[in-house]
Design a protein around this motif. Structure first.
Motif, PDB file in Angstrom:
ATOM      1  N   SER A 312       0.861  -1.250  -0.042  1.00 38.98           N
ATOM      2  CA  SER A 312       0.028   0.174   0.181  1.00 38.98           C
ATOM      3  C   SER A 312       0.863   1.262   0.037  1.00 38.98           C
ATOM      4  O   SER A 312       0.433   2.384  -0.342  1.00 38.98           O
ATOM      5  N   THR A 313       2.311   1.231   0.217  1.00 40.85           N
ATOM      6  CA  THR A 313       2.836   2.351   0.493  1.00 40.85           C
ATOM      7  C   THR A 313       4.280   2.357  -0.336  1.00 40.85           C
ATOM      8  O   THR A 313       4.929   3.349  -0.551  1.00 40.85           O
ATOM      9  N   CYS A 314       4.335   1.224  -0.937  1.00 42.41           N
ATOM     10  CA  CYS A 314       5.664   0.987  -1.618  1.00 42.41           C
ATOM     11  C   CYS A 314       5.653   1.532  -3.011  1.00 42.41           C
ATOM     12  O   CYS A 314       4.577   1.677  -3.722  1.00 42.41           O
ATOM     13  N   VAL A 315       6.556   2.360  -3.507  1.00 41.09           N
ATOM     14  CA  VAL A 315       6.749   2.749  -4.861  1.00 41.09           C
ATOM     15  C   VAL A 315       6.757   1.683  -5.855  1.00 41.09           C
ATOM     16  O   VAL A 315       6.224   1.751  -6.884  1.00 41.09           O
ATOM     17  N   VAL A 316       7.554   0.715  -5.324  1.00 36.72           N
ATOM     18  CA  VAL A 316       7.654  -0.619  -6.173  1.00 36.72           C
ATOM     19  C   VAL A 316       7.607  -1.884  -5.244  1.00 36.72           C
ATOM     20  O   VAL A 316       8.481  -1.759  -4.422  1.00 36.72           O
TER      21      VAL A 316
END
Length: 352
Positions: A312-316
């Motif tokens: 939910s918060t990862c760029v990748v």
């Protein structure tokens, strides 16, 4: 036939702009949508065009690369590869803050075609443009973490406050902005040493270390052989060397790449599993690929506490996903919850 990757070039120097057009235009994967000499023209073009990726200079007339990144990510989120010359601390600082603001990668500005390093630098640029064009970016700004609001940190399963002695962190694409949020969340006086592997273009490592030291409450250094890790300090893996822990001291190793990376998070985590066992904490943050997964699995098997950044918060979501699929992660947490958990594990009262 596969559609070509549409690239928007932003570069104020006519000579360098033509060089970039030559490099990118010679690669069959790309179509140059436009090449402009200012951030203002870039933003104007984004009103009517949709590039897949932007090659962005840092030092521009008028609006600089950082301000341009902030505007692009707030209004028309597009993958950005920062193309910077390592000329002075000011330019490096702007480049690092652009990464914090949502740019995905920073590469060296290519040298002329007659330079011996030209082919390697041109290849690196094109590879980064191709990879980053596939990233699905979202609206964000330099304080991206704040948009998630307050996060309730769940009850930690089976942890022993105060029994941990060291933290290992590994991050790649999106790492600088994630690291700033986690490290600032730990606050001044965090009692455990931190060992860090961040995948970044080698020529920008010293600038990254200096920037991270100024942006967080920690003293940040490039790790040295036989150095004793101390609380309040972060030790970053050197250029093209693995960072490990042996007999309680740092070891700088010249082994082969692991998971395509050197330095590798897996090498770091494996050493923490061997050396610390149940006293080690391992965290894998946003990034492409699967680096860190195997090492984190060994840490968990040894009884250490392992954390992965939630999708939910990862760029990748590449590296945390690989670790999760291996069963290497004890907890998947959204970025704002990671620092409070690390404070809990270190028996630091209250959260921040």
């Amino acid at each position: 036939m596969k559609r070509k990757i549409r690239v928007l070039i932003v570069e104020d120097s006519l000579v360098v702009r033509e060089l970039l057009k030559h490099i990118i235009g010679s690669d069959a994967r790309f179509e140059i949508l436009a090449a402009v000499d200012s951030a203002e023209k870039c933003l104007e073009l984004l009103e009517t065009t949709s590039p897949d990726v932007i090659s962005l200079d840092i030092r521009l007339p008028g609006m600089n690369g950082l301000d341009a990144t902030l505007q692009i990510m707030a209004k028309r989120p597009t993958p950005i590869v920062v193309v910077a010359a390592q000329v002075d601390d000011d330019e490096l600082n702007i480049a690092m803050n652009a990464l914090r603001a949502g740019a995905l990668s920073v590469v060296e500005k290519p040298v002329g075609v007659t330079n011996v390093a030209f082919e390697a630098m041109a290849g690196k640029l094109c590879t980064q443009l191709a990879i980053m064009s596939q990233v699905k970016v979202v609206r964000q700004g330099i304080d991206r973490g704040l948009r998630f609001g307050s996060v309730e940190v769940p009850q930690a399963p089976n942890f022993r406050p105060g029994s941990y002695s060291m933290v290992g962190l590994c991050a790649s694409t999106g790492g600088p902005q994630a690291l700033v949020q986690v490290l600032c969340g730990l606050g001044d006086g965090y009692p455990l040493p931190i060992l860090l592997v961040q995948h970044i273009t080698s020529s920008f490592l010293e600038g990254f270390v200096s920037w991270l030291s100024g942006a967080t409450p920690f003293q940040v250094h490039i790790g040295q052989e036989d150095e004793l890790p101390l609380p309040g300090h972060i030790y970053v893996a050197p250029v093209d060397r693995h960072l490990a822990l042996i007999h309680g001291r740092l070891a700088i190793q010249d082994g082969p790449a692991v998971s395509g990376q050197k330095p590798s998070g897996t090498v770091l985590f494996r050493s923490l599993a061997r050396e610390l066992g149940r006293q080690g904490i391992g965290v894998v943050l946003t990034g492409m690929g699967n680096d860190g997964a195997d090492g984190l699995a060994e840490m968990r098997q040894a009884g250490g506490y392992t954390v992965g950044e939630d999708a939910s918060t990862c760029v990748v979501f590449g590296m945390p996903s690989a670790a999760f699929k291996l069963g290497a992660v004890r907890e998947m947490l959204p970025l704002p919850a990671i620092a409070p958990r690390l404070r809990d594990l270190a028996n630091v009262g209250g959260g921040v």
